[in-house]
Scaffold this active site. Structure first.
Site, PDB file in Angstrom:
ATOM      1  CG  ASP A  65     -12.765   7.756 -11.113  1.00  0.00           C
ATOM      2  OD1 ASP A  65     -12.693   6.526 -10.868  1.00  0.00           O
ATOM      3  OD2 ASP A  65     -12.509   8.627 -10.265  1.00  0.00           O
ATOM      4  CG  LEU A  66     -11.808   2.161 -14.127  1.00  0.00           C
ATOM      5  CD1 LEU A  66     -10.797   1.086 -13.740  1.00  0.00           C
ATOM      6  CD2 LEU A  66     -12.528   1.762 -15.409  1.00  0.00           C
ATOM      7  CB  SER A 126      -1.276  -9.045  -5.822  1.00  0.00           C
ATOM      8  OG  SER A 126      -0.102  -9.001  -5.038  1.00  0.00           O
ATOM      9  CG  HIS A 128       0.854  -8.234  -1.724  1.00  0.00           C
ATOM     10  ND1 HIS A 128       1.691  -8.166  -0.639  1.00  0.00           N
ATOM     11  CD2 HIS A 128       1.543  -7.723  -2.765  1.00  0.00           C
ATOM     12  CE1 HIS A 128       2.848  -7.621  -0.999  1.00  0.00           C
ATOM     13  NE2 HIS A 128       2.784  -7.345  -2.296  1.00  0.00           N
ATOM     14  CE1 TYR A 151      -2.418  -4.024  -4.781  1.00  0.00           C
ATOM     15  CE2 TYR A 151      -0.724  -5.329  -3.690  1.00  0.00           C
ATOM     16  CZ  TYR A 151      -1.351  -4.911  -4.844  1.00  0.00           C
ATOM     17  OH  TYR A 151      -0.925  -5.379  -6.061  1.00  0.00           O
ATOM     18  CE  LYS A 155      -5.325  -5.884  -6.935  1.00  0.00           C
ATOM     19  NZ  LYS A 155      -5.336  -5.730  -8.385  1.00  0.00           N
TER      20      LYS A 155
END
Ligand SMILES: NC(=O)c1ccc[n+]([C@@H]2O[C@H](COP(=O)([O-])OP(=O)(O)OC[C@H]3O[C@@H](n4cnc5c(N)ncnc54)[C@H](O)[C@@H]3O)[C@@H](O)[C@H]2O)c1
Length: 291
Positions: A65-66, A126, A128, A151, A155
């Site tokens: 897990d990061l 992204s 986005h 989201y 980013k």
């Protein structure tokens, strides 16, 4: 300890040997699509929190897990570059469940890159980050931040964190704002910002190798009709897309006029931009689904 000079860009240390590239989120959609192209060029460390089967020659699997900083530092040790793909996403994604993957993981990676002396960082961002801009009159490469939903916000944060580390510590960093990386082009919105895996791999290679990369933003898009982005910086860095979006239309392709309003046809971010911001802190109530 004296910190390195800001902007004192580090030398690549690979010389003539094959570079070792750590790919986070390698079990995901984009990671799986990029893998065949990237392994032609690099030795790969494929990282994800879920299992990855079937390593090929030149591939090593790392699982964890990061969100665990010590684990991240151990995984980063000895690589020549990091391609950071890992993410959680979804239109209804709330802030709390996004913190580990979309905020903490990025900080852990950047700090491990700094302390382990990794010279290159490629961040999968992204379009986005521009999601709330209306499609009509969109400024493309020159647009300001307008992140859609949790989201897009994650980013935008990742881009700024990567920029801070690049400028402070001279880590050569390429931010790739990916358009749409589905295998086929699903609708008119995607048609203007679609990318093939092959073209995306070309941009990753620019991020890993091009000596002119310092702290740059490019767009992960192939050759698209009426493109949302001109991708000027990518072209200056040598990017020449080989794939055309029009050659990859989905059999169920949907034109703008036929797109329902809930798909956000008038926004750059599509359906992410068409919803109320799902910012309330905490996990969604049990009856709500997370995309
Ligand atoms: N798919 C697209 O069209 C598209 C478009 C724009 C940008 N992007 C960007 O490209 C990247 C890859 O997207 P994708 O579509 O492959 O996503 P995906 O959801 O298919 O894959 C993400 C991977 O990250 C892993 N992951 C999540 N949290 C983790 C953690 N804490 N520790 C370790 N691993 C973790 C997941 O297990 C998963 O395998 C993302 O950064 C995304 O923002 C993708």
């Amino acid at each position: 300890m004296t910190p390195p000079e800001p902007n004192a860009l580090r030398r690549d240390r690979a010389g003539d040997r094959r570079r070792v590239l750590l790919v986070t989120g390698a079990a995901g959609k984009v990671g799986r699509a990029l893998r065949p192209y990237l392994r032609e060029r690099y030795d790969l460390v494929l990282h994800d929190r879920v299992a990855i089967d079937d390593p090929h020659d030149g591939e090593r699997i790392a699982t964890g897990d990061l969100a665990d900083a010590a684990h991240v530092r151990a995984v980063v040790r000895g690589v020549d570059a990091v391609l950071h793909l890992a993410v959680v996403h979804g239109v209804e994604l709330r802030f709390d469940p996004s913190i580990d993957a979309n905020f903490r993981a990025t900080m852990h990676l950047l700090d491990a890159v700094r302390t382990e002396g990794v010279p290159r960082f490629v961040y999968a961002s992204s379009h986005h980050v521009h999601g709330l801009h209306p499609r009509d009159g969109f400024a493309g490469d020159d647009a300001s931040y307008a992140p859609d939903a949790v989201y897009g916000l994650g980013k935008a944060y990742g881009e700024l964190a990567a920029t801070a580390y690049a400028r402070r510590y001279g880590i050569r960093t390429l931010i790739v704002r990916i358009g749409n990386a589905d295998p086929t082009v699903g609708d008119d919105r995607a048609l203007r910002l679609w990318t093939s895996a092959r073209d995306l791999a070309q941009l990753v290679a620019i991020g890993v190798e091009n000596p002119d990369v310092a702290c740059d933003v490019v767009y992960g898009v192939s050759a698209c009709p009426d493109p949302l982005y001109r991708n000027r910086r990518a072209h200056l860095l040598g990017y020449r897309p080989t794939d055309r979006a029009e050659d990859h239309l989905d059999p169920e392709f949907v034109a703008y006029e036929a797109m329902p309003q809930r798909l956000g046809r008038e926004y750059v971010g599509g359906r992410y931009a068409a919803i109320d911001l799902p910012f309330p802190i905490g996990a969604p109530p049990e009856h709500e689904e997370e995309a």
